[in-house]
Design a protein around this motif. Structure first.
Motif, mmCIF file in Angstrom:
data_model
loop_
_atom_site.group_PDB
_atom_site.id
_atom_site.type_symbol
_atom_site.label_atom_id
_atom_site.label_comp_id
_atom_site.label_asym_id
_atom_site.label_seq_id
_atom_site.Cartn_x
_atom_site.Cartn_y
_atom_site.Cartn_z
ATOM 1 N N LEU A 25 37.585 41.114 39.941
ATOM 2 C CA LEU A 25 37.767 39.688 39.705
ATOM 3 C C LEU A 25 39.096 39.227 40.274
ATOM 4 O O LEU A 25 40.130 39.893 40.100
ATOM 5 C CB LEU A 25 37.741 39.405 38.202
ATOM 6 C CG LEU A 25 36.372 39.428 37.523
ATOM 7 C CD1 LEU A 25 36.526 39.678 36.033
ATOM 8 C CD2 LEU A 25 35.666 38.099 37.780
ATOM 9 N N ARG A 26 39.084 38.100 40.952
ATOM 10 C CA ARG A 26 40.338 37.502 41.402
ATOM 11 C C ARG A 26 41.084 36.978 40.170
ATOM 12 O O ARG A 26 40.514 36.264 39.345
ATOM 13 C CB ARG A 26 40.064 36.343 42.356
ATOM 14 C CG ARG A 26 39.326 36.739 43.636
ATOM 15 C CD ARG A 26 39.156 35.517 44.522
ATOM 16 N NE ARG A 26 38.220 35.729 45.597
ATOM 17 C CZ ARG A 26 38.537 36.186 46.809
ATOM 18 N NH1 ARG A 26 39.787 36.511 47.076
ATOM 19 N NH2 ARG A 26 37.611 36.328 47.739
ATOM 20 N N ASP A 27 42.366 37.337 40.072
ATOM 21 C CA ASP A 27 43.160 36.866 38.937
ATOM 22 C C ASP A 27 44.553 36.419 39.357
ATOM 23 O O ASP A 27 45.451 36.291 38.517
ATOM 24 C CB ASP A 27 43.255 37.948 37.857
ATOM 25 C CG ASP A 27 44.052 39.169 38.307
ATOM 26 O OD1 ASP A 27 44.426 39.240 39.498
ATOM 27 O OD2 ASP A 27 44.299 40.049 37.467
ATOM 28 N N GLY A 28 44.736 36.178 40.651
ATOM 29 C CA GLY A 28 46.027 35.733 41.148
ATOM 30 C C GLY A 28 46.959 36.846 41.566
ATOM 31 O O GLY A 28 48.021 36.589 42.136
ATOM 32 N N THR A 29 46.583 38.106 41.307
ATOM 33 C CA THR A 29 47.387 39.240 41.746
ATOM 34 C C THR A 29 46.773 39.842 43.011
ATOM 35 O O THR A 29 45.627 39.554 43.368
ATOM 36 C CB THR A 29 47.467 40.320 40.657
ATOM 37 O OG1 THR A 29 46.156 40.882 40.450
ATOM 38 C CG2 THR A 29 47.964 39.724 39.343
ATOM 39 N N ARG A 30 47.513 40.721 43.662
ATOM 40 C CA ARG A 30 47.020 41.323 44.901
ATOM 41 C C ARG A 30 45.759 42.153 44.687
ATOM 42 O O ARG A 30 44.854 42.153 45.525
ATOM 43 C CB ARG A 30 48.091 42.239 45.516
ATOM 44 C CG ARG A 30 49.201 41.537 46.242
ATOM 45 C CD ARG A 30 50.129 42.571 46.851
ATOM 46 N NE ARG A 30 51.238 41.969 47.546
ATOM 47 C CZ ARG A 30 51.238 41.651 48.841
ATOM 48 N NH1 ARG A 30 50.152 41.880 49.568
ATOM 49 N NH2 ARG A 30 52.298 41.127 49.405
ATOM 50 N N ASP A 31 45.697 42.889 43.585
ATOM 51 C CA ASP A 31 44.638 43.878 43.410
ATOM 52 C C ASP A 31 43.560 43.462 42.419
ATOM 53 O O ASP A 31 42.617 44.202 42.193
ATOM 54 C CB ASP A 31 45.255 45.213 42.979
ATOM 55 C CG ASP A 31 46.222 45.737 44.033
ATOM 56 O OD1 ASP A 31 45.828 45.779 45.215
ATOM 57 O OD2 ASP A 31 47.371 46.071 43.694
ATOM 58 N N GLY A 32 43.689 42.268 41.824
ATOM 59 C CA GLY A 32 42.653 41.745 40.957
ATOM 60 C C GLY A 32 42.487 42.554 39.676
ATOM 61 O O GLY A 32 43.324 43.381 39.314
ATOM 62 N N ARG A 33 41.347 42.312 39.017
ATOM 63 C CA ARG A 33 41.082 42.927 37.719
ATOM 64 C C ARG A 33 39.711 43.582 37.756
ATOM 65 O O ARG A 33 38.718 42.962 38.145
ATOM 66 C CB ARG A 33 41.152 41.860 36.629
ATOM 67 C CG ARG A 33 40.882 42.340 35.222
ATOM 68 C CD ARG A 33 41.418 41.340 34.198
ATOM 69 N NE ARG A 33 41.136 39.961 34.539
ATOM 70 C CZ ARG A 33 40.074 39.283 34.095
ATOM 71 N NH1 ARG A 33 39.200 39.866 33.296
ATOM 72 N NH2 ARG A 33 39.894 38.018 34.431
ATOM 73 N N LEU A 34 39.641 44.832 37.357
ATOM 74 C CA LEU A 34 38.407 45.611 37.427
ATOM 75 C C LEU A 34 37.373 45.114 36.425
ATOM 76 O O LEU A 34 37.710 44.764 35.287
ATOM 77 C CB LEU A 34 38.716 47.084 37.169
ATOM 78 C CG LEU A 34 37.544 48.062 37.260
ATOM 79 C CD1 LEU A 34 36.937 48.070 38.663
ATOM 80 C CD2 LEU A 34 37.993 49.472 36.868
ATOM 81 N N ALA A 35 36.105 45.120 36.837
ATOM 82 C CA ALA A 35 34.995 44.729 35.973
ATOM 83 C C ALA A 35 33.820 45.663 36.204
ATOM 84 O O ALA A 35 33.657 46.221 37.301
ATOM 85 C CB ALA A 35 34.579 43.282 36.246
ATOM 86 N N VAL A 36 33.002 45.835 35.162
ATOM 87 C CA VAL A 36 31.723 46.523 35.308
ATOM 88 C C VAL A 36 30.635 45.463 35.449
ATOM 89 O O VAL A 36 30.772 44.349 34.922
ATOM 90 C CB VAL A 36 31.418 47.455 34.110
ATOM 91 C CG1 VAL A 36 32.395 48.615 34.072
ATOM 92 C CG2 VAL A 36 31.437 46.690 32.788
ATOM 93 N N VAL A 37 29.570 45.798 36.165
ATOM 94 C CA VAL A 37 28.511 44.851 36.486
ATOM 95 C C VAL A 37 27.222 45.289 35.815
ATOM 96 O O VAL A 37 26.861 46.474 35.858
ATOM 97 C CB VAL A 37 28.314 44.757 38.019
ATOM 98 C CG1 VAL A 37 27.198 43.773 38.367
ATOM 99 C CG2 VAL A 37 29.618 44.360 38.700
ATOM 100 N N ARG A 38 26.509 44.345 35.210
ATOM 101 C CA ARG A 38 25.253 44.661 34.544
ATOM 102 C C ARG A 38 24.213 45.124 35.551
ATOM 103 O O ARG A 38 24.276 44.782 36.735
ATOM 104 C CB ARG A 38 24.749 43.433 33.775
ATOM 105 C CG ARG A 38 23.746 43.746 32.678
ATOM 106 C CD ARG A 38 23.535 42.555 31.774
ATOM 107 N NE ARG A 38 22.766 41.499 32.429
ATOM 108 C CZ ARG A 38 22.481 40.320 31.877
ATOM 109 N NH1 ARG A 38 22.941 40.049 30.647
ATOM 110 N NH2 ARG A 38 21.784 39.418 32.530
ATOM 111 N N ALA A 39 23.237 45.877 35.085
ATOM 112 C CA ALA A 39 22.244 46.491 35.977
ATOM 113 C C ALA A 39 21.514 45.464 36.831
ATOM 114 O O ALA A 39 21.150 45.748 37.978
ATOM 115 C CB ALA A 39 21.252 47.310 35.162
#
Length: 323
Positions: free
Chosen positions: A6-20
């Motif tokens: 996810l874009r969060d304003g930082t260089r490396d963003g924020r990790l997320a898991v994705v539903r099937a």
């Protein structure tokens, strides 16, 4: 398991898991703040990410809707981007179209180059055409995200170090390639930032489609809604991801988070089309003596996705406009 950033304003963003079903996602920041952080401690953190993914799949987490414009590349920047050319049909067509012979070691020694990895584009980021004379082209290819690969690793040792798979549009300025290659020092200005589909998938997410170090998926590319190519990625990948990783690690170790590209997916059967404009132009030259298909122009839209046997879009879509 599928992961996104996810874009969060930082260089490396924020990790997320994705539903099937690819419709919803949930933050994984409680496990690892970024995908690179997860890759650095994969053996420890992957089970926790899988548990979070199951909670999302089974309704214990509600999550939020997937909005591709809010997602970056799974790795917004990477330590290394190593691109191969594992589909020999593509190499042979290119050489034939310009009246050159393939290298004698084509079937035994993979072609690779090291591209730029400091800036990687997300699935809906625009394709910037700086000058129409540059000859902007798309390239649909699959990629592996590697764990730490030791110096001198064999293909057998490298195979389990394929942590994730993803889909890329490996953009090329075709008309800048000949001048750069003539210098005998490789690509640079002809290879602008590569774009990535929104999801990275663990190999087991592909089921039976992941075998022999290859992803047996269909990769499709469309330009302005017209099908450019619909190619099978598995059978004609001459060098597997394990082969490419071992080749890259022959004289250096590779660090966790290294991106490894397959090169443009290509099939010998012309009815499958092509996943780059250059390959279509090669066939036109061989058939009629001249290329008719133009390179990309401002305002055009490119879509690339990879489908499994059930028709599921495994990595989501790359969908970009040329600006």
């Amino acid at each position: 398991m599928r992961l996104a950033t996810l874009r969060d304003g930082t260089r490396d963003g924020r990790l997320a898991v994705v539903r099937a079903d690819g419709a919803r996602l949930a933050s994984a920041a409680e496990v690892a703040p970024t995908l690179q952080a997860a890759l650095d401690r994969w053996e420890e953190l992957a089970p926790r990410l899988r548990a979070l993914s199951r909670d999302l799949d089974e309704g214990r987490l509600e999550g939020a809707p997937v909005e591709p414009a809010r997602l970056s590349a799974p790795l917004p920047r990477a330590y290394e981007w190593i691109d191969g050319s594992a589909y020999l049909n593509h190499v042979r067509l290119a050489r034939r179209a310009r009246g050159a012979e393939p290298p004698p070691s084509l079937e035994t020694d993979p072609l690779v180059y090291q591209g730029g990895s400091g800036v990687l584009l997300g699935p809906t980021d625009p394709l910037r055409l700086l000058d129409p004379a540059f000859g902007l082209d798309l390239e649909g290819e699959l990629c592996a995200v590697l764990g730490d690969v030791p110096l001198g690793a064999s293909p057998e040792a490298a195979l389990p170090l394929v942590r994730l798979l993803c889909l890329a549009n490996d953009v090329t300025y075709r008309n800048l390639v000949p001048g750069e290659l003539a210098k005998g020092f490789g690509f640079f200005q002809s290879k602008p930032a590569t774009a990535f589909a929104p999801f990275a998938a663990t190999p087991d997410e592909l089921g039976a489609a992941w075998r022999d170090g290859r992803a047996h998926l269909r990769v499709r590319a469309l330009v302005d809604g017209a099908l450019l190519g619909d190619c099978e990625a598995g059978p004609e990948m001459h060098f597997s991801f394990a082969d490419l990783a071992a080749h890259a690690a022959r004289t250096r170790a590779l660090t966790a988070g290294t991106l490894l590209g397959s090169g443009t997916v290509s099939n010998a059967d012309p009815s499958r089309g092509a996943l780059c404009l250059a390959e279509r132009r090669m066939r036109e030259i061989l058939e009629s003596g001249a290329a008719r298909t133009p390179f990309l122009a401002r305002g055009q839209r490119v879509v690339i996705e990879a489908l499994d046997a059930a028709g599921r879009s495994v990595f989501g879509r790359v969908e970009q406009e040329v600006v």
